[in-house]
Design a protein around this motif. Structure first.
Motif, PDB file in Angstrom:
ATOM      1  N   PRO A  58      33.369  48.586  89.375  1.00  0.00           N
ATOM      2  CA  PRO A  58      32.912  49.937  89.056  1.00  0.00           C
ATOM      3  C   PRO A  58      31.653  49.939  88.199  1.00  0.00           C
ATOM      4  O   PRO A  58      31.322  48.954  87.550  1.00  0.00           O
ATOM      5  CB  PRO A  58      34.097  50.526  88.283  1.00  0.00           C
ATOM      6  N   GLU A  77      41.276  52.783  92.087  1.00  0.00           N
ATOM      7  CA  GLU A  77      40.943  52.719  90.662  1.00  0.00           C
ATOM      8  C   GLU A  77      42.075  53.292  89.818  1.00  0.00           C
ATOM      9  O   GLU A  77      42.362  52.797  88.723  1.00  0.00           O
ATOM     10  CB  GLU A  77      39.640  53.471  90.408  1.00  0.00           C
ATOM     11  N   GLN A 103      34.302  55.521  83.972  1.00  0.00           N
ATOM     12  CA  GLN A 103      33.733  55.003  85.202  1.00  0.00           C
ATOM     13  C   GLN A 103      32.979  56.102  85.941  1.00  0.00           C
ATOM     14  O   GLN A 103      33.434  57.244  86.004  1.00  0.00           O
ATOM     15  CB  GLN A 103      34.826  54.436  86.111  1.00  0.00           C
ATOM     16  N   ASP A 163      44.762  50.621  89.664  1.00  0.00           N
ATOM     17  CA  ASP A 163      44.378  49.554  88.748  1.00  0.00           C
ATOM     18  C   ASP A 163      44.612  49.973  87.299  1.00  0.00           C
ATOM     19  O   ASP A 163      45.096  49.185  86.469  1.00  0.00           O
ATOM     20  CB  ASP A 163      42.919  49.165  88.955  1.00  0.00           C
ATOM     21  N   LEU A 216      38.983  59.622  89.846  1.00  0.00           N
ATOM     22  CA  LEU A 216      38.838  58.245  90.285  1.00  0.00           C
ATOM     23  C   LEU A 216      39.442  58.065  91.673  1.00  0.00           C
ATOM     24  O   LEU A 216      40.353  58.796  92.069  1.00  0.00           O
ATOM     25  CB  LEU A 216      39.533  57.292  89.306  1.00  0.00           C
TER      26      LEU A 216
END
Length: 548
Positions: A433, A497, A485, A500, A493
């Motif tokens: 990212p 993402e 990000q 994660d 996101l």
């Protein structure tokens, strides 16, 4: 025939962007009283300290900055956007204070719910201080058609300053308040096909009886208490010669700002001398002071200065590098060897990008710089290595590295009136990212008038000419160890993402970026758009641009 019920805009400003979805607005189902908060603490300071020590589970947020809806773009490029009616269309709004440079009163009033349009107390703050100014006379004529509109002219002590702040303060019948800081003039053009962005505060409830005022020493950078102190000090600057904002200041004193995660970065005109005990700083000094509390990576990073106007900065880069860039380079660094200084990029459109924009040359009337005089030519020479395209698709620009994955923001044909300053690093997918150390959304362009002159060597004074206002955000405001990000085309996101972040039990904060990354530098011979020049090459609608 029964009258069809209305659905006010949702709190996050997305009310009109999801056809078929008809939720019951919380504002119509909650009792008319301040909303109950989950945390019941004695003071705002205790509330913030408890948040710092609370365990940090995986938390996902939406971008603190929202883009405005572009009229002539398809729905897939307008996801998660907002409109003026989304912001002002709630029938529970009782009072609105609107601060701006340009105002279309009819356009502003049309955004309110029609059932309460004549009841909302609307205060318009402008900078047309000369009684014979045609803009002031036009504004007065428009306001005279509405009994509930009151005009206020801002105190303007600097000859070359403007009232450039773009902000609204909303008070509601449910005893909540909201602050809206954005980049658009209050005119039709700015809210249709120009790229703009908005920061909306949470709904602010009334202070509970047990809560106490927070003193200056307890108001840490990034806290709601500090934001409130700085915001009220900004409003007090209007009252230097006469009472302008006193009524709204007295009302806002009653509200709890503790849920705000941001620092106010504002400018007020005048000569300012700051000390360690200065409660609020202005201009570049405000940015420098706030960034001292912001963690920044020691990895190589870029700071993108994306603006709609570049003023005359001087024949040399002394102010730009020694004052402004130095302030933007501040940050709280970790242990280890010092990091390399950030690279600076200036994002600004070329004439070709204006020609290809949705409104063609007409959009160029809102975007300004000059390159004609000898001093301006010298300025272009030192800016040229930093200049980057807005649309990132110029056949004359520097080619991007082979294999570079372009992150599409969906705004390359919507000419930029937005102003953002973002410190970021990373190449983006497939390499990971693009992470953001901090981001500023503001009315302030690249100018000494907006940010202030260099400090006087003898007196330490900083001279600022204009009113400006913006908000600075960074990941640590959301949780210790949080990341921010860059996102494109959405305020959230991507699913991967989110997974994660959940797996790592981490807090991930998206930040909607309005332009494509990586940036494309200007090519040899390319120059910025100049609104005061003439262009004979026709835009996509067949028009030419004649100045004067």
């Amino acid at each position: 025939m029964d009258r069809q019920s209305k659905r006010p805009a949702s709190a996050d400003g997305n009310g009109d962007d999801e056809p078929g979805r008809k939720p019951t607005p919380s504002s119509l189902t909650h009792p008319i009283s301040p909303p109950t908060k989950k945390r019941r603490l004695a003071t705002a300071v205790e509330d913030e300290k408890a948040a710092e020590t609370r365990p940090t589970p995986s938390r996902l947020f939406r971008s603190p900055f929202k883009l405005t809806k572009i009229r002539d773009l398809p729905p897939e490029l307008n996801r998660d956007t907002t409109t003026l009616k989304d912001i002002l269309g709630d029938p529970l709004i009782s009072e609105c204070w609107e601060f701006n440079y340009l105002h279309d009163i009819d356009f502003l009033m049309a955004a309110f719910d029609p059932d309460v349009r004549g009841l909302v107390q609307v205060h318009v703050v402008h900078g047309f201080w000369k009684r014979e100014d045609p803009s002031r006379l036009e504004l007065q004529a428009a306001a005279s058609r509405y009994e509930n509109v009151t005009l206020h002219n801002a105190y303007m002590p600097e000859m070359f300053g403007t009232h450039h702040s773009k902000m609204m303060i909303l008070l509601r019948h449910d005893d909540t308040a909201q602050i809206v800081i954005h980049t658009a003039n209050m005119i039709v053009r700015d809210w249709t096909n120009m790229t703009q962005a908005v920061w909306l505060s949470p709904r602010l409830p009334l202070i509970k009886p047990a809560q106490q005022a927070v003193n200056q020493a307890e108001a840490r950078t990034g806290s709601g208490a500090k934001f409130k102190m700085d915001f009220l000090n900004y409003l007090r600057s209007y009252d230097t010669r006469k009472s302008t904002c006193k009524p709204i200041i007295e009302q806002l004193l009653r509200y709890d700002f503790s849920e705000i995660r941001a620092s106010l970065i504002a400018s007020v005109p005048g000569r300012h001398k700051f000390s360690e005990n200065s409660p609020t700083r202005w201009g570049w000094a405000a940015m420098e002071e706030a960034l001292k509390a912001v963690p920044v990576s020691q990895a190589k990073s870029e700071i993108a200065i994306q603006i709609s106007s570049i003023a005359t900065l001087g024949p040399t880069d002394s102010w730009l590098k020694d004052t402004f860039f130095r302030a933007l380079s501040r940050g709280r660094r970790g242990t280890g060897p010092p990091s390399a200084p950030p690279d600076f990029k200036v994002v600004f459109p070329t004439p070709d990008e204006i020609r290809k924009s949705l409104d063609g040359y007409a959009s160029g009337g809102s975007i300004h710089t000059k390159i004609q005089s000898p001093q301006q030519v010298k300025q272009l020479q030192y800016l040229r290595p930093m200049l980057c395209h807005w649309a990132n698709d110029s056949p004359h620009g520097v080619e991007l590295e082979a294999g570079a994955a372009v992150q599409e923001a969906g705004r390359k044909r919507a000419a930029p009136h937005v102003k953002t300053y973002i410190r970021y690093r990373g190449d983006g997918p497939p390499h990971g990212p693009i992470t953001i150390d901090w981001a500023l959304l503001t009315s302030a362009n690249l100018s000494k008038q907006a940010w202030g002159e260099a400090a006087n060597a003898k007196t330490g004074e900083i001279r600022i000419s204009s009113y400006e206002i913006g908000v600075l955000v960074w990941p640590e405001l959301y949780a210790p160890g949080a990341t921010m990000q860059a996102t494109f085309l959405t305020d959230t996101l991507a699913e991967g993402e989110r997974r994660d972040a959940a797996a790592a039990a981490a807090t991930a904060v998206p930040l909607r970026v309005p332009y494509n990354l990586p940036l494309q530098p200007y090519g040899k011979g390319e120059v910025p758009w100049v609104a005061t020049a003439s262009y004979s090459e026709r835009d996509w609608m067949g028009q030419v641009w004649r100045h004067g």
